[in-house]
Design an enzyme around this catalytic site. Structure first.
Site, short mmCIF file in Angstrom:
data_model
loop_
_atom_site.label_atom_id
_atom_site.label_comp_id
_atom_site.label_asym_id
_atom_site.label_seq_id
_atom_site.Cartn_x
_atom_site.Cartn_y
_atom_site.Cartn_z
N GLY A 272 0.69 -1.40 0.03
CA GLY A 272 0.13 0.08 -0.10
C GLY A 272 0.84 1.35 0.01
N GLU A 314 4.43 -6.39 0.36
CA GLU A 314 3.70 -6.52 -0.80
C GLU A 314 3.41 -5.31 -1.79
OE1 GLU A 314 1.10 -10.62 0.76
OE2 GLU A 314 0.12 -8.54 0.39
N PRO A 315 4.50 -4.49 -2.01
CA PRO A 315 4.24 -3.39 -3.06
C PRO A 315 3.93 -3.67 -4.38
CG PRO A 315 6.63 -3.91 -2.75
CD PRO A 315 5.92 -4.70 -1.92
N GLY A 316 2.95 -3.14 -4.92
CA GLY A 316 2.50 -3.11 -6.10
C GLY A 316 2.79 -1.72 -6.95
N ARG A 357 -9.79 4.17 -12.70
CA ARG A 357 -9.67 4.84 -11.48
C ARG A 357 -10.15 6.15 -11.01
NH1 ARG A 357 -5.03 6.10 -9.66
NH2 ARG A 357 -5.61 5.25 -7.37
N TYR A 361 -12.60 5.90 -7.70
CA TYR A 361 -12.09 6.70 -6.50
C TYR A 361 -11.91 8.09 -6.32
CZ TYR A 361 -9.94 1.88 -6.60
OH TYR A 361 -9.77 0.39 -6.85
N CYS A 388 -20.10 7.23 -23.00
CA CYS A 388 -21.31 7.89 -22.66
C CYS A 388 -21.69 7.86 -21.19
CB CYS A 388 -22.21 7.22 -23.42
SG CYS A 388 -22.56 7.42 -25.38
N TYR A 418 -3.20 -0.44 -12.03
CA TYR A 418 -4.47 -0.60 -11.76
C TYR A 418 -5.27 -0.19 -13.26
CZ TYR A 418 -3.26 -1.84 -7.12
OH TYR A 418 -2.60 -2.48 -6.04
#
Length: 463
Positions: A272, A314-316, A357, A361, A388, A418
């Site tokens: 995160g 666990e970095p992504g 995204r 978010y 649309c 993402y």
């Protein structure tokens, strides 16, 4: 120059002195302007990329991915060694996964985290050693768990009581031995969007801390399951250390309690780690994060009189986010008068089908002209897509040169995480290719779709 006072721009967005600048924290380290003002990434100009592959186009800088992967691994190795333990870094494949990415992160010494059967098969197809894989997910099917055990996945992260019994049946039937962790919710709510915060109690992931002792006792009594530790992930796009420190303290209380039943060699604190999407974003340097989190665990263990376990992270997004840019062609432009100024709508040939995204978010991004420099003062723009939906926004708030025009190339930064995984065919728009750049060369690593590809799935078309 347009006045920020009379503008509907948010308070954090100031009128830039240069609407063509490339903020180093946002763009790949290789990003630069060429002699004619063209954007260059990985030694390849945006104009050349578009001539070869068209638009929209998702570009990933291989050198940036490798630099960030190795840098994060080194930061946690250093912090762990200074505190008397070891660290393992898993790349969170959900951020962006294809066989090429699998090879890059594995070659940089990282392990890999998957969360579906599909991601598992991509990892294996990319040559990943199954023993270096972690398998997440809140609803793993029996078939997925069977496959994970069959191929020898290194660690399965159990998310619920039901998964314990599913695995118990699998190892009893196959005679396999499987390492497992239990995901718990520390109750720490990360300072992020609610959909990105994953350790508070009222959500789908993990188990409550007070339920964990009973679940761990059940795991430990099953022959063939090897309980190796707890897992906790508090959310995504987190800039500071405070949330990690508090979460670690709560999980260590449980860890200490569980030691009465046997050794617990590992602790996984998730990922995160945030990145910069705009010029005002100030994520903590990874070295500071690593030192702060690992030292907090070491101090917590010392205070409890227990040994520090081996740690996993666990970095992504922190690995691939800033390595990606998306190139679009500008289509229509319209100015909209507002009570407190005006906003220019710049429509591009992609949108929420390749970057969901902002709609999901309210995520902010940065954009720049990609084939030239502007010759006019900055104007406030909203970059929107072709779908649309009024929520089809690519960049909600940005300043671009006032001479932005139809036919211009536009680059949106930090789209490596993402965006491709969340892409869709909404309005029957084909998904764009993903092209890797490095050392002045480019190559397709994920083929784009054509309209023929979309029609091929329609069973109502006679062949």
């Amino acid at each position: 120059m347009q006045s920020a006072v009379s503008s509907p721009a948010p308070g954090w967005l100031a009128v830039p002195d240069d609407a063509d600048d490339l903020v180093p924290a946002v763009w790949p380290a290789s990003a630069e302007r060429g002699p004619d003002g063209e954007l260059i990434i990985g030694g390849v100009s945006a104009d050349a990329l578009v001539r070869t592959y068209g638009t929209p186009l998702q570009v990933i800088d291989e050198g940036e991915v490798r630099r960030r992967a190795s840098g994060i691994r080194a930061a946690f190795d250093t912090a762990a060694a200074a505190n008397g333990t070891t660290a393992r870094v898993y790349y969170a494949g959900k951020a962006l996964l294809n066989t090429t990415i699998v090879r890059w992160v594995m070659e940089e010494g990282l392990n890999l985290d998957v969360c579906t059967g599909g991601e598992l098969e991509v990892a294996l197809a990319g040559g990943a050693d199954a023993a270096r894989l972690g398998f997440h997910g809140n609803n793993k099917s029996v078939a997925e768990l069977e496959r994970a055990v069959e191929v020898g996945v290194g660690t399965i992260v159990i998310d619920s009581e039901i998964e314990i019994e599913r695995l118990a049946a699998i190892v009893a039937r196959t005679g396999a031995s499987q390492r497992v962790m239990l995901r718990v919710n520390s109750g720490v709510h990360a300072e992020t969007h609610d959909f990105l915060a994953t350790a508070h109690e009222d959500q789908k992931f993990g188990t409550a801390l007070d339920s964990a002792p009973g679940l761990v006792a059940r795991i430990r009594e099953i022959e063939g399951l090897d309980f190796v530790g707890l897992h906790c992930h508090i959310g995504s796009q987190i800039f500071g250390v405070a949330g990690f420190r508090e979460s670690a303290a709560r999980v260590l209380d449980l860890h200490q309690e569980l030691l009465a039943g046997g050794d617990i060699p590992e602790l996984n604190l998730g990922g995160g780690f945030g990145i910069a999407y705009t010029r005002v974003d100030t994520p903590e340097p990874i070295e500071n994060l690593a030192e702060g989190i690992v030292s907090a665990v070491a101090e917590g263990c010392a205070a409890r009189g227990i040994s520090i376990p081996a740690l996993s992270f666990e970095p992504g997004r922190a690995i691939v986010g800033n390595a990606g840019i998306t190139l679009y062609e500008v289509g229509t432009i319209k100015d909209v008068a507002l009570e407190n100024g005006s906003r220019r709508y710049v429509s591009v040939d992609g949108g929420m089908s390749d970057n969901a995204r902002p709609a999901l978010y309210g995520a902010e991004f940065s954009a720049r002209l990609a084939a030239r420099l502007g010759d006019a003062d900055p104007v406030l723009v909203r970059v929107v897509g072709r779908h649309c939906e009024s929520g089809d926004i690519v960049v909600d708030h940005e300043y671009l040169p006032g001479d932005v025009a139809p036919g211009d190339l536009l680059a949106v930064a930090a789209t490596g995480a993402y965006c491709a995984p969340l892409s869709s065919n909404y309005n029957h728009v084909p998904r764009p290719p993903i092209v890797a750049v490095n050392g002045g060369e480019s190559r397709v690593i994920v083929r784009g779709e054509s309209l023929s590809d979309l029609l091929a799935r329609d069973a109502g078309i006679e062949r």
